[in-house]
Design an enzyme around this catalytic site. Structure first.
Site, mmCIF file in Angstrom:
data_model
loop_
_atom_site.group_PDB
_atom_site.id
_atom_site.type_symbol
_atom_site.label_atom_id
_atom_site.label_comp_id
_atom_site.label_asym_id
_atom_site.label_seq_id
_atom_site.Cartn_x
_atom_site.Cartn_y
_atom_site.Cartn_z
ATOM 1 N N GLY A 178 0.771 -1.237 0.000
ATOM 2 C CA GLY A 178 0.000 0.000 0.000
ATOM 3 C C GLY A 178 0.797 1.279 0.000
ATOM 4 O O GLY A 178 0.453 2.225 0.724
ATOM 5 N N GLY B 201 0.840 3.579 -2.217
ATOM 6 C CA GLY B 201 -0.023 4.672 -2.636
ATOM 7 C C GLY B 201 -0.894 5.184 -1.508
ATOM 8 O O GLY B 201 -1.124 6.395 -1.382
ATOM 9 N N ASP B 202 -1.411 4.294 -0.677
ATOM 10 C CA ASP B 202 -2.201 4.705 0.483
ATOM 11 C C ASP B 202 -1.370 5.548 1.440
ATOM 12 O O ASP B 202 -1.846 6.549 2.000
ATOM 13 C CB ASP B 202 -2.715 3.468 1.228
ATOM 14 C CG ASP B 202 -4.008 2.923 0.645
ATOM 15 O OD1 ASP B 202 -4.669 3.654 -0.113
ATOM 16 O OD2 ASP B 202 -4.352 1.777 0.945
ATOM 17 N N ILE B 203 -0.134 5.122 1.671
ATOM 18 C CA ILE B 203 0.718 5.829 2.629
ATOM 19 C C ILE B 203 1.079 7.213 2.101
ATOM 20 O O ILE B 203 1.055 8.206 2.843
ATOM 21 C CB ILE B 203 1.957 4.972 2.938
ATOM 22 C CG1 ILE B 203 1.532 3.783 3.802
ATOM 23 C CG2 ILE B 203 3.045 5.779 3.627
ATOM 24 C CD1 ILE B 203 2.482 2.627 3.792
ATOM 25 N N GLY C 127 -1.886 9.353 2.566
ATOM 26 C CA GLY C 127 -2.032 9.723 3.966
ATOM 27 C C GLY C 127 -1.077 10.819 4.378
ATOM 28 O O GLY C 127 -1.445 11.769 5.090
#
Length: 771
Positions: free
Chosen positions: A541, A543-545, A548
């Protein structure tokens, strides 16, 4: 503090230049200090590196240290990436927020180690998470380790400005290695919570049933989705096309059965996917609300209708003419886009050095000293990873983060067995290490927002909060009757940060997005591989981090904007734009930019080499001929330093088989740590590729920084948490408490924050609104 434009002085390095770029995007004045020969990026990639990293900044070339000292006296922030630091020049400048960014931090036995993007990615744990399990580790392209340090440094700068409202400036210590180690999704968590070190995942996500699939003309990112609805919709499509094989049998309705035999299920899906052009398949899948995306390369991004419609790209003006470059992760302030930037000539702004700018004022210190976001209340409607990672950062730095959740709308990181990381049963929503990592320092209220009464309670909470963060799809808040206009009516100065996959506007605003599909659309997946026909992709993840981190930057910047203007705002962050903004110089490079493994366009050798032991590897970067000569001495091949076949970087690239064989002959007989220490002792950047176990148990630098912090959870017991990579010396953040159990703070929050009497809370619970 003066409310004039914030001035940032940048002493640039590969670990600070992205921070300076991000602060340009916030509207700050960034003054780049160049040496007489010019910043090194002016000579990198035929100048494209300077165009990308430094467009929009002002350029000065100080003649003396006194010139620089005078410049700093009128500045608010110093972004300091210099090898030895500028502490001597900042003495007595108590107003200054001095953000010191180094590969390994200012504390610990490896503070003097040489670090490059590849070496920091290795020692920070990133390399251990990318690549095939039976092959070498693989770097993420476009300097992702450097960029993680950069966005953390930008957050540090704005946190320092916020803290300066109640005290003096301060030194902030940002370790690039710690930034990477805090951004591994489940990489270290699997070891902390299950005593397990996952192998490199290849092209399949280690937890979620997603991966990289071949299309008829390229690749697709996607999979089975994360809900029964998505599986049913995919199965219906396969059935309609006569491609379901035996997946219609009842046994496949069980997600545990699908996970157990995932390789077979993926083969059936691959047989179907492989017959479609990638763009057409993605469009058809999204029409069924299925999370799939075409894997695009950076030069294809201007053709993405969503990015184009939202005005993501930026025009940069150079002496040779205008060019199109990647834009910024979010529009700021108040929805304004940076449309055009000028690329400064060397020393084009020398007048700044002679300018008298009043020294910014700083408040007198107040006791007790508190974290930078103390007193800020955040209503957290986020779930899974991207959103909770944002609010984790806010909570770590002192914000009171109230997480709204319920069993009726279950967060997969609490409830989904396939995402559960625990030594105990995988059915307890309070013991999942994944959830408990990104939700530490928060409070939990169990509220069913599917009811009218639940939404009414939510509105009462919104009225008493400074910030609202959510990462729903673009229509959810509107369906709740809580679009931004209504939120502003409830709370006029609210900072509202939405972080949907595609953003709230544009032709693809309704697309279903996961981290892997966003990475596919951004160009990151397409560049992660050994070559154009050997793409591995970004499976975890990342991209999520990134989303965020960028959302956290947006939140703190919006709070500073509110403090200066009195106005809140809606930051409509698109996770696609956030990760696309991390694609560095790739768009300027055009179609020639393709996957290139672990190599570097100018340095040689750069790569990952096998060491003594099973799956042990050493990352090495040789930046110049002096480092090459030092390496040749260490490996016992001094004659290679003067051999015409290997004397220059260009020659070494042509003779890569010879160079790699000589280095590998040495590394295969050496433990990775000892090989790294030997090379570092001679000034050569090198580091062992570390997995979660090695980061936690063996890394002396992280241990000296106290990076892993043990806290007791009321149900899961005591465990180590990943630490805070940004160390503000005066107003430090930290891990104050473990994550809450579901609904642990419902009564306290409703009473203290919304002012509900005991009777009303009891009635809401009896009505099933609180659960």
């Amino acid at each position: 503090m003066s409310e004039t434009t914030v001035r940032v002085v940048e002493l640039s390095s590969p670990f600070t230049r992205f921070a300076g770029r991000l602060l340009v995007g916030l509207g700050y004045e960034v003054v780049l200090v160049e040496p007489p020969e010019g910043d090194e990026t002016r000579r990198e990639l035929d100048g494209d590196a300077f165009v990308h990293w430094h467009a929009g900044k002002r350029s000065v070339v100080p003649a003396t240290p006194e010139d620089l000292r005078r410049l700093l006296a009128g500045a608010d922030v110093l972004l300091d990436g210099g090898p030895s630091g500028a502490e001597a020049l900042t003495d007595g400048l108590d107003h200054l927020v001095h953000v010191r960014v180094t590969p390994f931090g200012l504390v610990g036995p490896r503070t003097d180690w040489q670090g490059t993007d590849l070496v920091v990615a290795a020692l920070g744990g990133m390399l251990a998470q990318v690549g095939d399990p039976d092959g070498p580790p693989l770097r993420l392209p476009e300097h992702q380790a450097e960029q993680l340090a950069g966005v953390n440094a930008a957050i540090a700068a704005v946190l320092g400005l916020r803290a300066r409202r109640s005290g003096p400036g301060q030194l902030v210590d940002v370790s690039a290695q710690a930034c990477v180690a805090a951004a591994l999704e489940a990489g270290t968590l699997a070891y902390l919570h299950e005593d397990r070190v996952p192998p490199r995942p290849g092209r399949v996500h280690p937890l979620v049933p997603h991966g990289l699939f071949r299309a008829a003309d390229g690749y697709l990112g996607g999979g089975l989705g994360g809900s029964p609805r998505m599986w049913d919709a995919l199965l219906d499509w396969l059935r309609e096309e006569g491609a379901a094989a035996d997946l219609t049998e009842p046994r496949w309705q069980d997600p545990v059965e699908r996970k157990k035999h995932q390789e077979y299920v993926f083969k059936v899906v691959q047989d179907f996917v492989g017959t479609w052009p990638k763009a057409e398949f993605a469009e058809r899948a999204q029409a069924r609300k299925l999370p799939w995306a075409a894997v695009d390369l950076p030069h294809e991004l201007p053709g993405n209708p969503q990015l184009a419609a939202r005005g993501f790209f930026t025009r940069v003006r150079t002496e040779e003419g205008e060019r199109t470059d990647l834009g910024f992760p979010f529009a700021f302030p108040e929805g304004r886009r940076v449309r055009e930037l000028d690329v400064p000539g060397q020393g084009a702004d020398q007048d700044v050095l002679g300018e008298h700018r009043p020294r910014p004022s700083a408040a007198h210190a107040q006791d007790p000293v508190r974290p930078a976001l103390h007193g800020i209340r955040v209503l957290d409607l986020t779930w899974v990873l991207a959103g909770p990672y944002c609010t984790k950062i806010l909570a770590d730095h002192g914000a009171d983060v109230i997480k709204v959740e319920s069993a009726g709308r279950p967060d997969p990181t609490r409830f989904a067995p396939f995402m559960h990381l625990s030594r105990g049963p995988h059915t307890d929503p309070d013991t999942n290490g994944y959830f408990n990592e990104v939700n530490r320092n928060k409070r939990s209220i169990a509220l069913d927002t599917r009811t009218g009464e639940g939404v009414a309670v939510l509105r009462d909470l919104i009225a008493h909060c400074d910030v609202l963060v959510e990462n729903f799809s673009s229509t959810v808040m509107r369906k709740l009757g809580l679009d931004y206009e209504e939120l502003r009516r409830i709370n006029p100065d609210l900072v509202y940060v939405s972080m949907s996959g595609m953003g709230h506007t544009g032709p693809r605003n309704g697309w279903v997005s996961y981290a892997d599909t966003v990475s596919a659309s951004s160009g990151l997946t397409g560049l992660t591989g050994w070559g154009p026909v050997d793409v591995v992709g970004v499976i975890y993840g990342h991209g999520d981090i990134v989303a965020g981190l960028q959302a956290a930057l947006a939140t703190v910047a919006a709070l500073e904007h509110r403090a200066a203007t009195g106005r809140g705002q809606h930051v409509d962050l698109s996770q696609l734009e956030a990760i696309a903004a991390h694609m560095g110089t790739s768009l300027l490079g055009g179609p020639e930019v393709k996957p290139s493994g672990n190599t570097h366009p100018a340095w040689s050798p750069q790569g990952v080499y096998p060491c003594l032991g099973a799956d042990r590897w050493l990352a090495v970067s040789v930046r110049d001929d002096a480092e090459w000569a030092a390496l040749c001495e260490v490996i016992g091949r001094p004659a290679l330093a003067t051999d015409e076949r290997t004397r220059t970087a260009e020659a070494r690239r042509h003779a890569a088989p010879l160079v790699d064989a000589a280095l590998e002959e040495w590394t295969r007989t050496m433990p990775a740590d000892l090989a790294a220490e030997s090379l570092q002792a001679h000034g050569v950047p090198a580091g062992a590729v570390q997995d979660g176990r090695e980061l936690v148990e063996h890394d002396p630098q992280l241990r000296a920084r106290g990076f892993y912090v043990r806290k007791e959870h009321p149900v899961a017991g005591a465990f180590l948490h990943e630490g805070v990579p940004i160390r503000l010396t005066r107003t430090p953040g930290g891990i104050r408490a473990a994550a809450p159990v579901l609904g642990a703070d419902t009564d306290a929050v409703l009473s203290e924050v919304a002012g509900f009497p005991v009777k009303r809370i009891r009635e809401l619970r009896e009505a099933g609104v609180l659960r």
